[in-house]
Design a protein around this motif. Structure first.
Motif, PDB file in Angstrom:
ATOM      1  N   THR A 287      -5.495   0.032  -3.077  1.00  0.00           N
ATOM      2  CA  THR A 287      -5.409  -1.168  -2.248  1.00  0.00           C
ATOM      3  C   THR A 287      -6.630  -2.075  -2.391  1.00  0.00           C
ATOM      4  OG1 THR A 287      -6.269   0.227  -0.465  1.00  0.00           O
ATOM      5  CG2 THR A 287      -3.902  -0.158  -0.501  1.00  0.00           C
ATOM      6  N   ASP A 288      -6.463  -3.322  -1.910  1.00  0.00           N
ATOM      7  CA  ASP A 288      -7.580  -4.246  -1.811  1.00  0.00           C
ATOM      8  C   ASP A 288      -8.077  -4.279  -0.364  1.00  0.00           C
ATOM      9  OD1 ASP A 288      -5.580  -5.625  -0.472  1.00  0.00           O
ATOM     10  OD2 ASP A 288      -5.803  -7.478  -1.614  1.00  0.00           O
ATOM     11  N   GLU A 289      -9.066  -5.114  -0.088  1.00  0.00           N
ATOM     12  CA  GLU A 289      -9.697  -5.131   1.237  1.00  0.00           C
ATOM     13  C   GLU A 289      -8.729  -5.584   2.331  1.00  0.00           C
ATOM     14  OE1 GLU A 289     -13.229  -7.447   1.041  1.00  0.00           O
ATOM     15  OE2 GLU A 289     -14.298  -6.020  -0.255  1.00  0.00           O
TER      16      GLU A 289
ATOM     17  N   THR B 178     -12.193   3.929  -4.979  1.00  0.00           N
ATOM     18  CA  THR B 178     -10.852   3.378  -4.768  1.00  0.00           C
ATOM     19  C   THR B 178     -10.268   3.960  -3.484  1.00  0.00           C
ATOM     20  OG1 THR B 178      -9.737   5.138  -6.014  1.00  0.00           O
ATOM     21  CG2 THR B 178     -10.505   3.204  -7.244  1.00  0.00           C
ATOM     22  N   ARG B 179      -9.234   3.286  -2.960  1.00  0.00           N
ATOM     23  CA  ARG B 179      -8.624   3.723  -1.703  1.00  0.00           C
ATOM     24  C   ARG B 179      -7.105   3.743  -1.813  1.00  0.00           C
ATOM     25  NH1 ARG B 179     -13.426   1.515  -0.296  1.00  0.00           N
ATOM     26  NH2 ARG B 179     -14.541   2.556   1.405  1.00  0.00           N
ATOM     27  N   SER B 180      -6.523   4.734  -1.169  1.00  0.00           N
ATOM     28  CA  SER B 180      -5.081   4.771  -0.958  1.00  0.00           C
ATOM     29  C   SER B 180      -4.841   5.184   0.487  1.00  0.00           C
ATOM     30  CB  SER B 180      -4.405   5.743  -1.923  1.00  0.00           C
ATOM     31  OG  SER B 180      -4.848   7.072  -1.692  1.00  0.00           O
ATOM     32  N   TRP B 181      -3.625   4.921   0.960  1.00  0.00           N
ATOM     33  CA  TRP B 181      -3.302   5.158   2.370  1.00  0.00           C
ATOM     34  C   TRP B 181      -1.978   5.904   2.484  1.00  0.00           C
ATOM     35  CZ3 TRP B 181      -6.753   3.677   6.203  1.00  0.00           C
ATOM     36  CH2 TRP B 181      -7.817   2.889   5.768  1.00  0.00           C
TER      37      TRP B 181
ATOM     38  N   PRO C 298      -4.131  -6.363  -4.748  1.00  0.00           N
ATOM     39  CA  PRO C 298      -3.288  -6.633  -3.583  1.00  0.00           C
ATOM     40  C   PRO C 298      -2.014  -5.788  -3.616  1.00  0.00           C
ATOM     41  CG  PRO C 298      -4.004  -8.673  -4.626  1.00  0.00           C
ATOM     42  CD  PRO C 298      -4.355  -7.576  -5.568  1.00  0.00           C
ATOM     43  N   ARG C 299      -1.580  -5.376  -2.454  1.00  0.00           N
ATOM     44  CA  ARG C 299      -0.293  -4.698  -2.313  1.00  0.00           C
ATOM     45  C   ARG C 299       0.598  -5.447  -1.320  1.00  0.00           C
ATOM     46  NH1 ARG C 299      -1.837  -3.338  -6.309  1.00  0.00           N
ATOM     47  NH2 ARG C 299      -2.401  -1.274  -7.088  1.00  0.00           N
ATOM     48  N   LEU C 300      -0.006  -5.975  -0.265  1.00  0.00           N
ATOM     49  CA  LEU C 300       0.725  -6.781   0.701  1.00  0.00           C
ATOM     50  C   LEU C 300       0.631  -8.236   0.259  1.00  0.00           C
ATOM     51  CD1 LEU C 300      -0.690  -5.166   3.972  1.00  0.00           C
ATOM     52  CD2 LEU C 300       1.448  -4.626   2.803  1.00  0.00           C
ATOM     53  N   LEU C 301       1.732  -8.782  -0.207  1.00  0.00           N
ATOM     54  CA  LEU C 301       1.734 -10.120  -0.797  1.00  0.00           C
ATOM     55  C   LEU C 301       2.249 -11.140   0.202  1.00  0.00           C
ATOM     56  CD1 LEU C 301       3.309  -9.158  -4.242  1.00  0.00           C
ATOM     57  CD2 LEU C 301       0.901  -9.109  -3.565  1.00  0.00           C
ATOM     58  N   GLY C 302       1.596 -12.298   0.275  1.00  0.00           N
ATOM     59  CA  GLY C 302       2.039 -13.358   1.165  1.00  0.00           C
ATOM     60  C   GLY C 302       0.971 -13.755   2.158  1.00  0.00           C
TER      61      GLY C 302
END
Length: 374
Positions: A144-146, A332-335, A111-115
């Motif tokens: 990142t995750d899904e 893996t993925r990055s944006w 996870p990168r976006l938490l909450g």
């Protein structure tokens, strides 16, 4: 909701931050990220200026967060954009500073976006609104995750980049021999031979938790870790105090395996445990021993995962030599969000070509796996 940019994670309590972090992800815990900052491993001096994004409600309660850093270089990221930076320099375009959303020095997906989703989505919108105002060339979100992937795809301007790592899966093996029995005869013999060569040098292994190591042993761990950089004439990313701080703040997540010969430690591998996964991070050896790297970094971790009932062993980025030892390719993925229109067009074209190559590489890599057919 009020928006915050935090220059130090200590501005939030561990309880507030960790309430947003999935329990299985040790690298996003307040203890890990704050230890990087408090030890001086992450700072303006090292080119990693903390700039964490956070959203709070009207009562000041944290609703969403994202670990972020203003970067003045591209080292320690494991998603390589040095070529983009070099092209910008030749064209007279400022590529640095940039905003990076990632775990420093740790190419681990999660996870990168938490909450909560709604608050995290709002945080995502805010992320790109003030880049130009802050003098940043763009924003980058690595490994990142899904959920983060879906948020990026739903927004204009974000470019997806693929990568490939190698992870080992525990298929319910009873022991290491059970794993070997699933390999082709030639690969099984090769692994047995490698392990026998290490044992034949009189090397034994012992696993420790973070709170079981003395400061003298942590000195050894750091010396081994730093030596892997010294042989390449580079300074290590992490400071000595990072290891002591982490051992104090999250000891039960730490696993260190020590290799010992004739009564003295000669090598080590440092890992973290989270959920059903073992994450191999750092290794080092102060002498030369045949095949010791493979045993310490791979076979010991696989053996540990089997014994502890862990399902996955992520031994770090890159390394085709992992394939013949049973580590399977994982995409893996990055944006990436770039403000300069010319650079953005060039990167879009590059990523389209690179994507096909990465997918073909991962598919071809599977043919090198050691498992018996069928």
């Amino acid at each position: 909701m009020p928006n915050l940019i935090l220059s130090h994670l200590a501005e939030l309590t561990p309880a507030a931050w960790d309430a947003l972090v999935p329990g299985e992800q040790p690298f996003l815990r307040h203890a890990f990220l704050s230890s990087l900052e408090d030890s001086g491993s992450v700072s303006k001096r090292t080119g990693w200026t903390p700039a964490h994004r956070a959203l709070t409600d009207a009562d000041g309660q944290l609703q969403a967060a994202l670990p972020a850093y203003v970067k003045t270089h591209s080292f320690g990221e494991y998603v390589f954009d040095h070529g983009w930076a070099d092209a910008c320099e030749r064209a007279g375009i400022a590529y640095y500073p940039k905003l990076l959303c990632a775990v420093p020095f740790s190419p681990v997906c999660g996870p990168r976006l938490l909450g909560q989703p709604e608050a995290a989505a709002q945080l995502m919108d805010w992320l790109t609104e003030d880049l130009a105002e802050q003098g940043l060339s763009g924003a980058h979100v690595n490994f990142t995750d899904e959920f983060a992937d879906a948020q990026m795809r739903a927004r204009e301007g974000w470019m997806e980049r693929l990568g490939c790592q190698f992870h080992w899966r525990n298929q319910g093996y009873r022991d290491f021999q059970d794993f070997l029995d699933n390999l082709s005869s030639r690969k099984r013999k090769q692994m047995r031979k490698e392990r026998e060569q290490v044992a034949g040098q009189g090397i034994e292994f012992r696993w420790y938790r973070g709170d079981e190591l003395s400061e003298a042993q942590w000195d050894f761990v750091f010396a081994c870790y730093a030596n892997t950089y010294a042989v390449r004439r580079r300074a290590p990313y992490l400071t000595r105090s990072f290891f002591s701080l982490l051992a104090e703040r999250m000891p039960t997540a730490i696993r260190v395996v020590m290799a010992r010969q004739a009564g003295r430690d000669v090598a080590m591998a440092f890992s973290l445990v989270g959920g059903d996964s073992l994450y191999g991070r750092y290794w080092g050896c102060l002498d030369e021993f045949d095949r010791l790297h493979f045993e310490t970094c791979f076979y010991q971790g696989m053996d540990f995962a089997i014994t502890e009932g862990l399902q996955r062993f992520d031994a770090g980025a890159q390394g085709e030599h992992k394939l013949i030892r049973g580590f399977e390719p994982v995409i893996t993925r990055s944006w990436h969000y770039l403000l300069h229109p010319g650079l953005r067009r060039a990167v879009v074209e590059f990523l389209q070509q690179e994507r096909a190559g990465v997918l073909a590489y991962a598919e071809e890599a599977r043919t090198a796996l050691p498992y018996r057919q069928g």
